[in-house]
Motif scaffolding. Structure first.
Motif, short mmCIF file in Angstrom:
data_model
loop_
_atom_site.label_atom_id
_atom_site.label_comp_id
_atom_site.label_asym_id
_atom_site.label_seq_id
_atom_site.Cartn_x
_atom_site.Cartn_y
_atom_site.Cartn_z
N SER A 183 45.61 -63.38 -13.44
CA SER A 183 46.42 -63.11 -14.71
C SER A 183 46.03 -62.73 -15.51
O SER A 183 46.64 -62.49 -16.46
CB SER A 183 47.69 -64.25 -14.99
N MET A 184 44.40 -62.31 -15.78
CA MET A 184 43.99 -61.61 -16.47
C MET A 184 44.46 -60.09 -16.91
O MET A 184 44.36 -59.60 -15.86
CB MET A 184 42.75 -62.23 -16.40
N PRO A 185 44.66 -59.83 -18.11
CA PRO A 185 45.03 -58.33 -18.48
C PRO A 185 43.85 -57.88 -18.06
O PRO A 185 42.54 -57.82 -18.17
CB PRO A 185 45.29 -58.83 -19.71
N LYS A 186 43.70 -56.46 -18.05
CA LYS A 186 42.26 -55.59 -17.90
C LYS A 186 41.77 -55.42 -18.83
O LYS A 186 40.39 -55.62 -18.64
CB LYS A 186 43.78 -53.69 -18.05
N GLY A 187 42.63 -55.61 -20.03
CA GLY A 187 41.32 -55.44 -21.62
C GLY A 187 40.93 -57.00 -21.04
O GLY A 187 39.01 -56.77 -21.66
N LEU A 188 40.80 -58.15 -20.74
CA LEU A 188 40.78 -59.08 -21.01
C LEU A 188 39.49 -59.50 -19.68
O LEU A 188 38.50 -59.82 -19.89
CB LEU A 188 41.29 -60.62 -20.64
N THR A 189 40.25 -58.45 -18.26
CA THR A 189 39.51 -58.45 -17.33
C THR A 189 37.95 -57.55 -17.62
O THR A 189 36.79 -58.39 -17.53
CB THR A 189 39.92 -57.71 -16.12
N GLY A 230 37.09 -52.89 -9.35
CA GLY A 230 37.59 -53.09 -9.15
C GLY A 230 39.27 -54.34 -9.33
O GLY A 230 40.29 -54.80 -9.31
N ALA A 231 38.02 -55.24 -10.02
CA ALA A 231 39.06 -56.55 -11.02
C ALA A 231 39.19 -55.65 -11.89
O ALA A 231 40.77 -56.35 -12.10
CB ALA A 231 37.55 -57.33 -11.15
N VAL A 232 39.38 -55.15 -12.50
CA VAL A 232 40.39 -54.50 -13.79
C VAL A 232 41.93 -53.97 -13.07
O VAL A 232 42.75 -54.10 -13.80
CB VAL A 232 39.74 -53.68 -14.57
N GLU A 233 41.11 -53.34 -12.06
CA GLU A 233 42.51 -52.86 -11.09
C GLU A 233 43.26 -53.95 -9.79
O GLU A 233 44.67 -54.06 -9.80
CB GLU A 233 41.94 -51.55 -10.72
#
Length: 382
Positions: A183-189, A230-233
């Motif tokens: 559930s982490m948003p892109k920016g935090l990831t 990939g994690a950011v996506e």
């Protein structure tokens, strides 16, 4: 000189690993859990994934959520008093570094009451007793606080972060479940992922590095470089890879130290509340360039681990540049700002530089530095 390595007693990895929390709580004979988690994780039902496991297994617990993104001395003091009143005998820390660092400080003070003054824990405090048993459940892929002997607390009175290092604070169990990070948003990831990369790179070149830590750090650099985009996506493969990569980085740097990327990032969190991963990511390439003369062939290995081709045919200077460029490209690809212009005020640079020099991470830097040189590094980023 003997090289020391401290790791969790037990760790679980992979999807569904949080189910093992009940196994550990019951197997260790704990009666009530003190659940440390931040307000946002509670609001978005991330903490509930773990409390559902506790409910399903009839395990008693109490939630403590008075935790800021950069946890303060006051957060710890309030947590200590709440823990004492709760009747709990273990802690479950759910979150990023904020929740886990708070849990570590609470657990240390409960078992070492002579350190009730939180400020007295800064540096390497001579505690005698292991902290309250902690089961750590990360929800970000970055800090690796679930496997480190470090924690960071903000002293708001002095506007600075205190780095605390204590072998007695390491969680007895780490539960690294990528589902807890989905559930982490892109920016935090992106920010926490770059924090993990910084851990791996600084740990690899730090003054205390040796063969065993090098093995962990190079593998962590490889895994993080392959999986962060990939994690950011929010791909399952990216999340799982980052969950493992950041943990492996933690296994290494916790035992050998870091450097001035972290010592420069810490004051930014204390003064401006800058997310730690963002600060690290912005500072990392500049400090890598600064440190390059003191790193031998290590940047060549970093470039290889990050997937750069033809590294063996490069000169040493070319290989060093390739490693820095690979870091810059990854940072750019995941949306990290290029500089500190929107964060740092020029009039604060003297204070920031002195704070960074005094930080516990600075002595581990591979290149000897000074307040003036750190000041110049800050200025080059604004």
């Amino acid at each position: 000189m003997a090289n020391r390595f401290v790791l969790n007693e037990t760790s679980y990895h992979g999807k569904g690993a949080i189910q093992e929390i009940a196994t550990e709580v019951k197997g260790r004979g704990f009666k009530k859990c003190f659940v440390c988690s931040d307000p946002d994780l509670i609001k978005f039902n991330v903490t509930k994934k773990v409390t559902d496991v506790l409910d399903a297994n009839s395990i008693d617990y109490e939630i403590y959520s008075k935790i800021k993104a950069n946890p303060t001395v006051e957060n710890v003091k309030t947590g200590v008093e709440t823990f004492k009143a709760s009747g709990a005998d273990c802690i479950i820390a759910i979150g990023g570094g904020s929740s886990m660092d708070t849990a570590k400080a609470i657990g240390i003070i409960i078992k070492n009451p002579e350190f009730a003054d939180v400020v007295s824990l800064e540096g390497v405090a001579p505690t005698k007793n292991k902290c309250v048993p902690i089961i750590a459940v990360p929800t970000t892929a970055g800090t690796a606080a679930e496997v480190t002997i470090n924690y960071v607390i903000t002293d708001t009175e002095k506007n600075r972060k205190m780095v605390c290092v204590d072998v007695h604070d390491i969680p007895v169990v780490a539960v690294v479940d990528p589902d807890m990070m989905s559930s982490m948003p892109k920016g935090l990831t992106a920010a926490t992922g770059m924090d993990a990369l910084t851990h791996a790179i600084e740990g690899y070149i730090t003054a205390g590095a040796w063969e065993l830590s090098d093995m962990f750090h190079l593998k962590a650099i490889e895994i993080i470089s392959k999986n962060l985009r990939g994690a950011v996506e929010n791909t399952p493969e990216g999340r799982e890879g980052m969950a493992l990569g950041q943990y492996i980085a933690g296994m290494g740097f916790s035992n050998v130290g870091l450097g001035i990327v972290h010592s420069m990032a810490h004051p930014l969190g204390a003064v401006y509340d800058t997310p730690h991963g963002v600060a690290n990511a912005i500072i990392l390439p500049t400090v890598m360039e600064y440190n390059a003369p003191a790193t031998g062939e290590k940047y060549r290995n970093i470039a290889k681990a990050m997937g750069v081709t033809g590294v063996d045919d490069m000169s040493l200077e070319e290989a060093r540049k390739a490693a820095v460029d690979a870091v810059k490209q990854l940072s750019k690809d995941v949306g990290i700002p290029e500089n500190l212009k929107d964060i740092v005020k020029p009039e604060d640079v003297d204070f920031l530089a002195q704070s960074a020099y005094d930080d516990a991470c600075r002595p581990g830097n591979p290149r000897e530095t000074s307040v003036e040189e750190i000041k110049e590094l800050y200025l080059s980023l604004i």
